[in-house]
Design a protein around this motif. Structure first.
Motif, PDB file in Angstrom:
ATOM      1  N   ALA A  52       0.996  -1.108   0.001  1.00  0.00           N
ATOM      2  CA  ALA A  52      -0.023   0.003  -0.004  1.00  0.00           C
ATOM      3  C   ALA A  52       0.874   1.124  -0.071  1.00  0.00           C
ATOM      4  O   ALA A  52       2.009   1.329   0.493  1.00  0.00           O
ATOM      5  CB  ALA A  52      -0.989  -0.026   1.262  1.00  0.00           C
ATOM      6  N   VAL A  53       0.635   2.067  -0.663  1.00  0.00           N
ATOM      7  CA  VAL A  53       1.150   3.424  -0.819  1.00  0.00           C
ATOM      8  C   VAL A  53       0.121   4.432  -0.967  1.00  0.00           C
ATOM      9  O   VAL A  53      -1.049   4.603  -1.049  1.00  0.00           O
ATOM     10  CB  VAL A  53       2.174   3.704  -2.306  1.00  0.00           C
ATOM     11  CG1 VAL A  53       3.182   2.507  -2.131  1.00  0.00           C
ATOM     12  CG2 VAL A  53       1.160   3.567  -3.409  1.00  0.00           C
ATOM     13  N   ASP A  65      -0.821  12.004  -1.200  1.00  0.00           N
ATOM     14  CA  ASP A  65      -2.041  11.749  -0.152  1.00  0.00           C
ATOM     15  C   ASP A  65      -3.238  10.941  -0.802  1.00  0.00           C
ATOM     16  O   ASP A  65      -4.235  10.799  -0.201  1.00  0.00           O
ATOM     17  CB  ASP A  65      -2.580  13.143   0.343  1.00  0.00           C
ATOM     18  CG  ASP A  65      -1.399  13.936   0.921  1.00  0.00           C
ATOM     19  OD1 ASP A  65      -0.662  13.313   1.633  1.00  0.00           O
ATOM     20  OD2 ASP A  65      -1.483  15.166   0.817  1.00  0.00           O
ATOM     21  N   GLU A  66      -3.356  10.543  -2.086  1.00  0.00           N
ATOM     22  CA  GLU A  66      -4.340   9.642  -2.361  1.00  0.00           C
ATOM     23  C   GLU A  66      -3.690   8.239  -2.125  1.00  0.00           C
ATOM     24  O   GLU A  66      -2.682   7.624  -2.296  1.00  0.00           O
ATOM     25  CB  GLU A  66      -4.285   9.689  -3.934  1.00  0.00           C
ATOM     26  CG  GLU A  66      -5.462   8.762  -4.482  1.00  0.00           C
ATOM     27  CD  GLU A  66      -6.854   9.583  -4.623  1.00  0.00           C
ATOM     28  OE1 GLU A  66      -7.515   9.196  -3.712  1.00  0.00           O
ATOM     29  OE2 GLU A  66      -6.839  10.555  -5.326  1.00  0.00           O
ATOM     30  N   VAL A  67      -4.636   7.282  -1.308  1.00  0.00           N
ATOM     31  CA  VAL A  67      -4.161   6.162  -0.607  1.00  0.00           C
ATOM     32  C   VAL A  67      -4.706   5.062  -1.621  1.00  0.00           C
ATOM     33  O   VAL A  67      -5.719   4.982  -2.378  1.00  0.00           O
ATOM     34  CB  VAL A  67      -4.988   5.683   0.335  1.00  0.00           C
ATOM     35  CG1 VAL A  67      -4.722   4.587   1.125  1.00  0.00           C
ATOM     36  CG2 VAL A  67      -4.619   6.772   1.542  1.00  0.00           C
ATOM     37  N   PHE A  85       5.585  13.807  -8.726  1.00  0.00           N
ATOM     38  CA  PHE A  85       4.852  13.586  -7.389  1.00  0.00           C
ATOM     39  C   PHE A  85       5.724  12.703  -6.484  1.00  0.00           C
ATOM     40  O   PHE A  85       6.846  12.247  -6.918  1.00  0.00           O
ATOM     41  CB  PHE A  85       3.624  13.168  -8.216  1.00  0.00           C
ATOM     42  CG  PHE A  85       3.870  11.595  -8.874  1.00  0.00           C
ATOM     43  CD1 PHE A  85       3.992  10.366  -8.367  1.00  0.00           C
ATOM     44  CD2 PHE A  85       3.834  11.940 -10.138  1.00  0.00           C
ATOM     45  CE1 PHE A  85       4.015   9.310  -9.049  1.00  0.00           C
ATOM     46  CE2 PHE A  85       4.149  10.464 -11.098  1.00  0.00           C
ATOM     47  CZ  PHE A  85       4.282   9.376 -10.381  1.00  0.00           C
ATOM     48  N   THR A  86       5.211  12.500  -5.272  1.00  0.00           N
ATOM     49  CA  THR A  86       5.910  11.511  -4.374  1.00  0.00           C
ATOM     50  C   THR A  86       4.941  10.329  -4.234  1.00  0.00           C
ATOM     51  O   THR A  86       3.702  10.243  -4.020  1.00  0.00           O
ATOM     52  CB  THR A  86       6.128  12.360  -3.055  1.00  0.00           C
ATOM     53  OG1 THR A  86       4.574  12.690  -2.710  1.00  0.00           O
ATOM     54  CG2 THR A  86       6.750  13.737  -3.215  1.00  0.00           C
ATOM     55  N   VAL A  87       5.764   9.154  -3.833  1.00  0.00           N
ATOM     56  CA  VAL A  87       4.906   8.030  -3.524  1.00  0.00           C
ATOM     57  C   VAL A  87       5.461   7.740  -2.194  1.00  0.00           C
ATOM     58  O   VAL A  87       6.930   7.452  -1.827  1.00  0.00           O
ATOM     59  CB  VAL A  87       5.413   7.038  -4.637  1.00  0.00           C
ATOM     60  CG1 VAL A  87       4.608   5.437  -4.254  1.00  0.00           C
ATOM     61  CG2 VAL A  87       4.811   7.405  -5.927  1.00  0.00           C
ATOM     62  N   THR A  88       4.560   7.482  -1.087  1.00  0.00           N
ATOM     63  CA  THR A  88       4.985   7.075   0.235  1.00  0.00           C
ATOM     64  C   THR A  88       4.510   5.797   0.675  1.00  0.00           C
ATOM     65  O   THR A  88       3.296   5.429   0.407  1.00  0.00           O
ATOM     66  CB  THR A  88       4.780   8.087   1.244  1.00  0.00           C
ATOM     67  OG1 THR A  88       4.954   9.328   0.858  1.00  0.00           O
ATOM     68  CG2 THR A  88       4.945   7.738   2.691  1.00  0.00           C
ATOM     69  N   ALA A  89       5.235   4.634   0.983  1.00  0.00           N
ATOM     70  CA  ALA A  89       4.847   3.405   1.497  1.00  0.00           C
ATOM     71  C   ALA A  89       4.157   3.616   2.715  1.00  0.00           C
ATOM     72  O   ALA A  89       4.859   3.681   3.731  1.00  0.00           O
ATOM     73  CB  ALA A  89       5.944   2.292   1.166  1.00  0.00           C
TER      74      ALA A  89
END
Length: 236
Positions: free
Chosen positions: A196-197, A201-203, A218-222
């Motif tokens: 999941a990422v 801020d879009e889950v 854009f950024t991708v956060t795990a």
């Protein structure tokens, strides 16, 4: 930045027994006029093929076709004389061009094979058909997006006849990666293979997809350990 979210549960689905397939975009018996394609990205199928089964010989033309096995082994044979096994960690590409016939079979009789089948519209028609595959270096994907496909045969990864770049990342929970588009006129379709990422801020959870346009980064956060495929393609 504009986004369009496609949750995994909203995909088209066809279970033929030997083939269990989920379609992000309209394909075969699944049709949604709002989900025909994302720019040059025409097909994103999430396929599971039963042991010893597969797709018999069938034709394609004027399409760039990419296969990414997720588990198991896929046996490829085509009208150009290529015969190969592609497995987890590999990426395969075919430029169908003027026309090609091929088959894709589960190489094992004791376990299923899972793979992503992706079609991209080419930027040139009636090119000479071609085939290529390579093993992706997963050690370079740790908390990083590794380029695995591009328009340049001399660049990293396989190449296709389109101004497109694919990148794969294995992101550990809590890590954030910034992705900068190679072409600011392109868009990116992000697909979560595992985990999941959040993307700005879009889950996104397992097998969710997110189309991203009108931005150059854009950024991708795990939010959990994740495996993510980014497909940067022309939008117009």
């Amino acid at each position: 930045m504009k986004t369009i979210l496609h949750k995994a549960a909203t995909r088209g689905h066809a279970n033929h027994g030997w083939l269990n397939s989920y379609h992000t975009f309209s394909f075969a018996g699944y049709y949604d006029p709002a989900r025909i394609h994302f720019g040059a990205l025409r097909v994103l199928n999430d396929d599971t093929v039963a042991a010893g089964m597969g797709f018999g010989t069938h034709p394609h033309d004027n399409m760039e076709i990419i296969s990414i096995p997720l588990s198991g082994d896929l046996k490829h044979r085509d009208s150009m004389g290529n015969e190969a096994i592609i497995k987890q960690g590999d990426i395969q590409v075919m430029s169908a061009g003027t026309g090609i016939s091929h088959s894709e079979m589960n190489a094992n009789r004791d376990k299923e094979v899972k793979f992503l089948q992706i079609w991209v519209f080419p930027n040139q028609k009636n090119v000479q058909p071609r085939y290529d595959q390579l093993a992706m270096d997963e050690s370079k994907m740790k908390n990083n997006f590794l380029q695995v496909l591009s328009p340049d045969k001399n660049d990293e990864g396989v190449w296709i006849h389109q101004n497109a770049w694919f990148s794969m990342g294995l992101i550990e929970k809590g890590n954030t990666i910034n992705y900068v588009l190679k072409d600011k006129n392109n868009g990116v379709y992000a697909f979560v293979i595992e985990g999941a990422v959040s993307v700005n801020d879009e889950v996104l959870e397992k097998r969710d997809g997110l189309g991203i346009t009108e931005t150059d980064a854009f950024t991708v956060t795990a939010t959990d350990n994740a495996k993510v495929l980014l497909m940067e393609v022309p939008i117009k």
